[in-house]
Design an enzyme around this catalytic site. Structure first.
Site, PDB file in Angstrom:
ATOM      1  N   ASP A  26       0.844  -1.192   0.000  1.00  0.00           N
ATOM      2  CA  ASP A  26       0.000   0.000   0.000  1.00  0.00           C
ATOM      3  C   ASP A  26       0.885   1.251   0.000  1.00  0.00           C
ATOM      4  O   ASP A  26       1.852   1.310   0.767  1.00  0.00           O
ATOM      5  CB  ASP A  26      -0.844  -0.060   1.285  1.00  0.00           C
ATOM      6  CG  ASP A  26      -1.985   0.930   1.298  1.00  0.00           C
ATOM      7  OD1 ASP A  26      -1.834   2.044   0.744  1.00  0.00           O
ATOM      8  OD2 ASP A  26      -3.030   0.590   1.890  1.00  0.00           O
ATOM      9  N   PHE A  62       0.760   6.426  -9.760  1.00  0.00           N
ATOM     10  CA  PHE A  62      -0.488   6.098 -10.472  1.00  0.00           C
ATOM     11  C   PHE A  62      -1.527   5.538  -9.508  1.00  0.00           C
ATOM     12  O   PHE A  62      -2.714   5.489  -9.854  1.00  0.00           O
ATOM     13  CB  PHE A  62      -0.252   5.008 -11.530  1.00  0.00           C
ATOM     14  CG  PHE A  62       0.623   5.389 -12.700  1.00  0.00           C
ATOM     15  CD1 PHE A  62       2.006   5.392 -12.590  1.00  0.00           C
ATOM     16  CD2 PHE A  62       0.060   5.717 -13.923  1.00  0.00           C
ATOM     17  CE1 PHE A  62       2.811   5.716 -13.679  1.00  0.00           C
ATOM     18  CE2 PHE A  62       0.855   6.045 -15.013  1.00  0.00           C
ATOM     19  CZ  PHE A  62       2.237   6.044 -14.887  1.00  0.00           C
ATOM     20  N   ASP A  97      -8.327  15.259 -15.435  1.00  0.00           N
ATOM     21  CA  ASP A  97      -9.014  16.509 -15.797  1.00  0.00           C
ATOM     22  C   ASP A  97     -10.264  16.730 -14.940  1.00  0.00           C
ATOM     23  O   ASP A  97     -10.812  17.837 -14.910  1.00  0.00           O
ATOM     24  CB  ASP A  97      -9.381  16.523 -17.294  1.00  0.00           C
ATOM     25  CG  ASP A  97     -10.293  15.389 -17.738  1.00  0.00           C
ATOM     26  OD1 ASP A  97     -10.659  14.539 -16.903  1.00  0.00           O
ATOM     27  OD2 ASP A  97     -10.658  15.353 -18.937  1.00  0.00           O
ATOM     28  N   GLU A  98     -10.726  15.671 -14.246  1.00  0.00           N
ATOM     29  CA  GLU A  98     -11.983  15.807 -13.488  1.00  0.00           C
ATOM     30  C   GLU A  98     -11.868  16.790 -12.333  1.00  0.00           C
ATOM     31  O   GLU A  98     -12.879  17.256 -11.814  1.00  0.00           O
ATOM     32  CB  GLU A  98     -12.446  14.439 -12.963  1.00  0.00           C
ATOM     33  CG  GLU A  98     -12.677  13.453 -14.084  1.00  0.00           C
ATOM     34  CD  GLU A  98     -13.691  12.360 -13.765  1.00  0.00           C
ATOM     35  OE1 GLU A  98     -14.372  12.440 -12.733  1.00  0.00           O
ATOM     36  OE2 GLU A  98     -13.792  11.431 -14.577  1.00  0.00           O
ATOM     37  N   LYS A 108      -8.964  13.357  -5.765  1.00  0.00           N
ATOM     38  CA  LYS A 108      -7.821  13.605  -6.660  1.00  0.00           C
ATOM     39  C   LYS A 108      -7.383  15.073  -6.533  1.00  0.00           C
ATOM     40  O   LYS A 108      -6.190  15.382  -6.551  1.00  0.00           O
ATOM     41  CB  LYS A 108      -8.174  13.267  -8.111  1.00  0.00           C
ATOM     42  CG  LYS A 108      -8.322  11.803  -8.424  1.00  0.00           C
ATOM     43  CD  LYS A 108      -7.073  10.966  -8.190  1.00  0.00           C
ATOM     44  CE  LYS A 108      -5.966  11.238  -9.181  1.00  0.00           C
ATOM     45  NZ  LYS A 108      -4.834  10.278  -9.040  1.00  0.00           N
ATOM     46  N   PRO A 150     -25.366   0.225 -21.231  1.00  0.00           N
ATOM     47  CA  PRO A 150     -26.056   1.259 -20.436  1.00  0.00           C
ATOM     48  C   PRO A 150     -25.486   2.659 -20.682  1.00  0.00           C
ATOM     49  O   PRO A 150     -24.305   2.910 -20.449  1.00  0.00           O
ATOM     50  CB  PRO A 150     -25.805   0.815 -18.989  1.00  0.00           C
ATOM     51  CG  PRO A 150     -24.582  -0.028 -19.039  1.00  0.00           C
ATOM     52  CD  PRO A 150     -24.438  -0.590 -20.418  1.00  0.00           C
ATOM     53  N   TYR A 193     -25.840   6.491 -19.500  1.00  0.00           N
ATOM     54  CA  TYR A 193     -26.423   7.311 -18.436  1.00  0.00           C
ATOM     55  C   TYR A 193     -27.107   8.549 -19.031  1.00  0.00           C
ATOM     56  O   TYR A 193     -26.512   9.251 -19.880  1.00  0.00           O
ATOM     57  CB  TYR A 193     -25.342   7.797 -17.465  1.00  0.00           C
ATOM     58  CG  TYR A 193     -24.613   6.718 -16.692  1.00  0.00           C
ATOM     59  CD1 TYR A 193     -25.134   5.447 -16.518  1.00  0.00           C
ATOM     60  CD2 TYR A 193     -23.377   7.007 -16.113  1.00  0.00           C
ATOM     61  CE1 TYR A 193     -24.445   4.473 -15.788  1.00  0.00           C
ATOM     62  CE2 TYR A 193     -22.683   6.049 -15.381  1.00  0.00           C
ATOM     63  CZ  TYR A 193     -23.222   4.776 -15.229  1.00  0.00           C
ATOM     64  OH  TYR A 193     -22.535   3.832 -14.505  1.00  0.00           O
ATOM     65  N   ARG A 241     -25.966   9.241 -13.779  1.00  0.00           N
ATOM     66  CA  ARG A 241     -25.048   9.234 -12.635  1.00  0.00           C
ATOM     67  C   ARG A 241     -25.343  10.477 -11.788  1.00  0.00           C
ATOM     68  O   ARG A 241     -25.443  11.586 -12.347  1.00  0.00           O
ATOM     69  CB  ARG A 241     -23.623   9.284 -13.195  1.00  0.00           C
ATOM     70  CG  ARG A 241     -22.526   9.485 -12.181  1.00  0.00           C
ATOM     71  CD  ARG A 241     -21.170   9.658 -12.882  1.00  0.00           C
ATOM     72  NE  ARG A 241     -20.563   8.410 -13.252  1.00  0.00           N
ATOM     73  CZ  ARG A 241     -19.440   8.292 -13.970  1.00  0.00           C
ATOM     74  NH1 ARG A 241     -18.808   9.381 -14.404  1.00  0.00           N
ATOM     75  NH2 ARG A 241     -18.945   7.118 -14.268  1.00  0.00           N
TER      76      ARG A 241
END
Ligand code: NAD
Ligand code: DAU
Length: 367
Positions: free
Chosen positions: A57, A79, A133-134, A162, A213, A215, A290
């Site tokens: 970890d 990463f 980028d989120e 993040k 699926p 969203y 979502r």
């Protein structure tokens, strides 16, 4: 040598394969092997003395300190993360532990190691943090793509963790002088992508005759980059990036989700046509959105292009074709990862078929 964390995951394993194909420099791969870590991705490295795998970890400071002191890497590439937005909505705790606490502990251990390096080793040392980028949040339809100066507005538990990790990395540079680099990349796709994410999920479901699926209305936009292009960007940033800087990485390739899935269906129709002659697109099923779904991401990759000369090699057309072909060529990889823990996640998230109201049963695109 370099230390890669999370090197048994999707991008990390592609990175290690790519690295060892381009360089003689060995890699220590520290990975906890969560549900997303898969040593099968690295089967081709069996017996290769330049790949040293250690299960562990990033938050285990004692283990990381021991690895640093034993192998004395010239760089740490982080990463390791919990990476799936939907899982973060169902259970944020693991995201806080790995993405925030884990990154903090890794930084702290790296700082202790760096401080004792001699001048020459210290001048070469880098801590490269792989981010997303989120962290910038959602763009309105006419807004310019995210530059490195865009403000942070994370909207999901995943992106919030993040963002927190990016801030910690920045703080360790400004406060302690740790030589950090950060990359913020858009959506990757390619080989070894775990089939909980849109593209591999749709390839897998299409071949299994299950619903694909989508969203909400399927018009959410993402920028898609072939994973090996992300790997070459990271190599370039490690090689020539300016310490303390962040670099946005993207493919200049914005696409609505529905168009991405339709492209996958078209390629499958060509490469593995259904016996009854129907298109895989007939399996597209619109489902409940979502929660907090970001409408649009777009990356301005000008800085890494002009300052470091990096460009993606693949277009979406070439990259998605390679990807679909890879999944067709590797059914046993898919079968192995879709057993066990992954199956219980699918049951929890989508229910026996889909967890949601099917709002439309045919593909629908507004451009
Ligand atoms: P992934 O979920 O496929 O792999 C993550 C890996 O990290 C797994 O091998 C897992 O076992 C390992 N891991 C998790 N917790 C750990 C811990 N505490 N200690 C050590 N190892 C641990 O993720 P991915 O898609 O390969 O993403 C890799 C990185 O790139 C992440 O930081 C992610 O935020 C970032 N990123 C991903 C994308 C994308 O499209 N997938 C885009 C931009 C940035
Ligand atoms: O933008 C970079 C990010 O891309 C990374 O930081 C994340 O680690 C990575 O998982 C990815 O996040 P997304 O949420 O964009 O990826 P995902 O494949 O889960 O979803 C892509 C789009 O497709 C998103 O708008 C949600 C939608 N989607 C996803 C799934 C799983 C669907 O419509 N149906 C689905 O079943």
């Amino acid at each position: 040598m370099i230390l890669v964390t999370g090197g048994a995951g999707f991008i990390g394993s592609n990175f290690i394969l790519d690295w060892l194909a381009h360089s003689e420099e060995p890699v220590i791969n520290l990975d906890k092997l969560t549900y997303a870590g898969n040593l099968e991705n690295l089967n081709s490295l069996k017996g290769n003395p330049r790949h040293i795998f250690v299960r562990g970890d990033i938050a285990d400071s004692e283990l990381v300190a021991q690895l640093l002191s034993e192998h004395r890497p010239r760089a740490i590439l982080n990463f390791a993360a919990e990476s799936h937005v939907d899982r973060s909505i169902h259970g944020p705790e693991a995201f806080i532990q790995t993405n925030i606490v884990g990154t903090y502990r890794l930084l702290e251990t790296a700082r202790a190691f760096y401080k004792d390096l001699d001048e020459r080793a210290a001048s070469c040392f880098r801590f490269l943090h792989v981010s997303t980028d989120e962290v910038y949040g959602s763009l309105s339809s006419g807004a310019s793509p995210f530059t490195e100066e865009h403000k942070y507005e994370p909207n999901s538990p995943y992106s919030a963790t993040k963002a927190a990790s990016d801030h910690l990395v920045r703080a360790y540079y400004h406060t302690y002088g740790l030589p950090v680099l950060t990359t913020n990349c858009s959506n990757n796709y390619g080989p070894y992508h775990f089939p909980e994410k849109l593209i591999p999920l749709c390839i897998h479901n299409a071949l299994a005759g299950r619903p694909l699926p989508i969203y909400g209305d399927g018009l959410q936009i993402r920028d898609w980059l072939y994973v090996r292009d992300h790997c070459s960007a990271i190599r370039r940033v490690l090689e020539a990036g300016k310490v303390g800087e962040t670099y946005n990485v993207g493919g200049w390739n914005e696409m609505a989700n529905i168009s991405v899935v339709q492209s996958v269906c078209e390629i499958l129709d060509e490469l593995k046509p259904k016996e009854n002659g129907s298109s895989y697109a007939a399996q597209i099923t619109f489902v409940t959105d979502r929660p907090g779904h970001d409408r649009r991401y777009a990356i301005d990759a000008e800085k890494i292009s002009t300052e470091l000369g990096w460009q993606p090699k693949e277009t979406f057309e070439t990259g998605i074709r390679k990807t679909v072909q890879w999944y067709l060529d590797n059914p046993s990889w898919v079968a192995n990862v879709t057993s066990g823990a992954y199956q219980s996640w699918v049951g929890q998230h989508y229910g026996s078929g889909l967890n949601t109201t099917a709002r439309r049963t045919s593909p629908h695109v507004d451009t």
